[in-house]
Design an enzyme around this catalytic site. Structure first.
Site, mmCIF file in Angstrom:
data_model
loop_
_atom_site.group_PDB
_atom_site.id
_atom_site.type_symbol
_atom_site.label_atom_id
_atom_site.label_comp_id
_atom_site.label_asym_id
_atom_site.label_seq_id
_atom_site.Cartn_x
_atom_site.Cartn_y
_atom_site.Cartn_z
ATOM 1 N N ASP A 71 0.681 -1.295 0.222
ATOM 2 C CA ASP A 71 -0.008 -0.036 -0.083
ATOM 3 C C ASP A 71 0.906 1.131 -0.062
ATOM 4 O O ASP A 71 0.554 2.118 -0.625
ATOM 5 C CB ASP A 71 -0.962 0.201 1.301
ATOM 6 N N GLU A 102 -4.779 4.780 -0.686
ATOM 7 C CA GLU A 102 -3.845 3.626 -0.552
ATOM 8 C C GLU A 102 -2.984 4.068 0.801
ATOM 9 O O GLU A 102 -2.630 3.190 1.567
ATOM 10 C CB GLU A 102 -2.808 3.582 -1.875
ATOM 11 N N HIS A 105 -5.307 2.996 3.400
ATOM 12 C CA HIS A 105 -4.842 1.379 3.638
ATOM 13 C C HIS A 105 -3.884 1.313 4.608
ATOM 14 O O HIS A 105 -3.844 0.309 5.281
ATOM 15 C CB HIS A 105 -4.781 0.806 2.353
ATOM 16 N N TYR A 109 -3.528 -0.689 8.790
ATOM 17 C CA TYR A 109 -2.795 -1.563 9.356
ATOM 18 C C TYR A 109 -2.165 -1.367 10.622
ATOM 19 O O TYR A 109 -1.882 -2.096 11.844
ATOM 20 C CB TYR A 109 -1.597 -2.132 8.257
ATOM 21 N N GLU A 163 -2.517 -4.328 -7.491
ATOM 22 C CA GLU A 163 -3.890 -4.274 -6.766
ATOM 23 C C GLU A 163 -4.829 -5.475 -6.932
ATOM 24 O O GLU A 163 -5.644 -5.623 -6.102
ATOM 25 C CB GLU A 163 -4.649 -3.161 -7.859
ATOM 26 N N GLU A 197 -9.422 -1.981 -3.876
ATOM 27 C CA GLU A 197 -8.379 -2.315 -4.577
ATOM 28 C C GLU A 197 -9.128 -2.917 -5.931
ATOM 29 O O GLU A 197 -8.442 -3.196 -6.874
ATOM 30 C CB GLU A 197 -7.564 -3.684 -3.938
ATOM 31 N N HIS A 200 -9.698 -0.098 -8.028
ATOM 32 C CA HIS A 200 -8.444 0.528 -8.706
ATOM 33 C C HIS A 200 -7.898 -0.588 -9.740
ATOM 34 O O HIS A 200 -7.863 0.056 -10.761
ATOM 35 C CB HIS A 200 -7.573 0.431 -7.573
#
Lengths: 323, 146
Positions: A71, A102, A105, A109, A163, A197, A200
């Site tokens: 990402d 991104e 994303h 995490y 992606e 994703e 994308h």
């Protein structure tokens, strides 16, 4: 000529004059789908996290650092590298949305980590990600394609593979946990990432097809050869990465099936035929159900042959359809 | 049904945007098929026989906008809607609960079965199942004399 390009001033973007309707369609989709990790109650997964063994926890953190790296690449290098190649101003605007999501994303995490894990465990996993040869190899293969001066359509191929293919060795694990009723809130968050994703990969693949169709047949074939050879290279790395991560819990073969399935979908996003035959691409139904929960799973052609009964159609108006 | 011949599969009517995934799936079936035009300015296909509609899904995360506008326009005409015998929907499982949602919406609206779902341009398995299913459906339609 290059100097003139360098000082090119963008024209004001007019969203009421579209060259490609797909730009607005995807812009609308992406903006409606916008989300932030704070929306997902990750802390509800704390008791579930405690039921994982130390090895399973370490695997999960490592998988998520690997996804964070991809990402990060797509946020800082991949999506921005596609912008100078945009053929419409609206495409450029869509790419800014993709780049930012991104970043969301990658940031997510860290939200998972701060909720479930100790700082020491996370630091160790980030160090692991920096030293893991397979993870570094896939990052390198993609970054080389993104480098300035490279063919814009090859960049799109690499971007679609990132992606729509490279993420899935990682996405498998939260779907697996979810199918066993573990880390279900984390899985909800990952599903939001998967949804993004998918848009994308679809959009960049669509733009690839539009660019490719303007080329002579010989160049089209060369691009296709490039795509398949890059996929083979990435697949080789992915298999090693998968074995290193998943051999310990005995899931490598099942993950590879998931890789085949997603590689085929990545190729379809680029307008190419599937590579892996059905017999090695049939994903465990529990994983498919984890990907699309609450989407009914019975249909007429797959069912046990209940008799066909035609009903009486109801009157239909435009307004009725938006639900 | 046509005089004395073996049961025919229903006609196929489909929509495919410029990504052309659905077009590739329909091409794989190798059966005659009429395309609903992308542009609202172009004429809708003429409907003379019972048909199966193959339709992709465009839902956002909330499930809005699942059925393409041109498909809605096509189905809004009572004469065309009257001949639909089933719907096949495509989508992407990555969209979670809205996977192939257009199929469920059209099936409910038109009161016909959701015959099948597939992802993107489908797999060889999807194409084989759909062909076999359409043949079965053709036989059943004959026996119910639609």
């Amino acid at each position: 000529m290059k100097d003139m390009q360098d000082i090119r001033i963008p024209r004001a973007i007019n969203w009421n004059r579209l060259q490609d309707d797909k730009d607005l369609e995807v812009w609308n989709r992406l903006t409606v789908n916008f989300w932030l990790p704070e929306k997902v109650p990750l802390s509800n997964d704390i008791p579930s996290w405690a039921t994982l063994s130390a090895e399973e926890q370490q695997l999960t953190i490592r998988v998520f650092t690997g996804l964070t790296l991809l990402d990060t690449i797509q946020n800082t290098v991949g999506a921005p590298s596609l912008m100078p190649d945009a053929v419409t101003p609206h495409e450029e605007a869509v790419l800014t949305n993709i780049a930012f999501m991104e970043a969301v994303h990658a940031r997510s995490y860290s939200s998972i980590f701060s909720t479930l894990c100790s700082t020491k465990e996370v630091d160790e996993a980030f160090r692991w990600s920096e030293e893991n040869p397979h993870l570094q190899a896939k990052a390198k293969a993609i970054l080389e394609t993104y480098a300035p001066g490279n063919d814009p359509l090859k960049r799109k191929i690499a971007s679609v593979f990132l992606e729509s293919f490279l993420f899935y060795s990682g996405f498998y694990l939260p779907m697996y946990w979810s199918s066993r009723a573990k880390l279900t809130n984390t899985a909800d968050l990952i599903r939001l990432i998967i949804r993004d994703e998918a848009v994308h990969g679809y959009y960049i693949g669509y733009k690839f097809q539009r660019g490719k169709e303007r080329l002579p047949e010989g160049e089209q074939q060369a691009l296709k050869d490039y795509a398949f050879s890059l996929l083979f290279e990435l697949y080789g790395i992915e298999c090693q990465y998968t074995e290193e991560l998943y051999d310990g819990i005995g899931l490598s073969e099942e993950v590879k099936t998931f890789l085949h399935y997603n590689a085929n979908k990545a190729l379809q996003n680029l307008g190419f035929e599937a590579l892996f035959p059905p017999e090695v691409s049939e994903v465990n139904p529990a994983i498919l159900a984890a990907l699309s929960p609450d989407s009914e799973n019975h249909d007429f052609f797959s069912g046990s042959g209940s008799s066909y009964v035609i009903g009486k159609a109801v009157a239909t108006e435009d307004e009725d359809w938006d639900f | 049904m046509p005089e004395g011949s073996q049961p025919r599969v229903p006609d196929i009517v489909f929509y495919s945007s410029r990504s052309e995934n659905t077009l590739r799936f329909v091409g794989g079936l190798g059966l005659p098929a009429a395309r609903i035009p992308i542009s609202p300015k172009d004429a809708m296909p003429a409907i003379a026989r019972p048909y199966v509609l193959i339709c992709p899904t465009y839902a956002d995360g909330m499930g809005q906008g699942a059925v393409p506008k041109q498909v809605i326009r096509f189905l809004n005409a009572p004469t065309r809607r009257a001949r639909i015998v089933g719907v096949i929907a495509s989508g992407n499982r990555n969209f979670g609960a809205t996977y192939a949602l257009a199929g469920r919406i059209i099936a409910t609206k038109c009161n016909v079965p959701l015959l099948y779902r597939f992802e993107l341009a489908g797999t060889p398995t999807d194409i084989a199942r759909t062909r076999a299913g359409l043949e079965t459906l053709g036989r059943e339609l004959c026996s119910t004399e639609i």
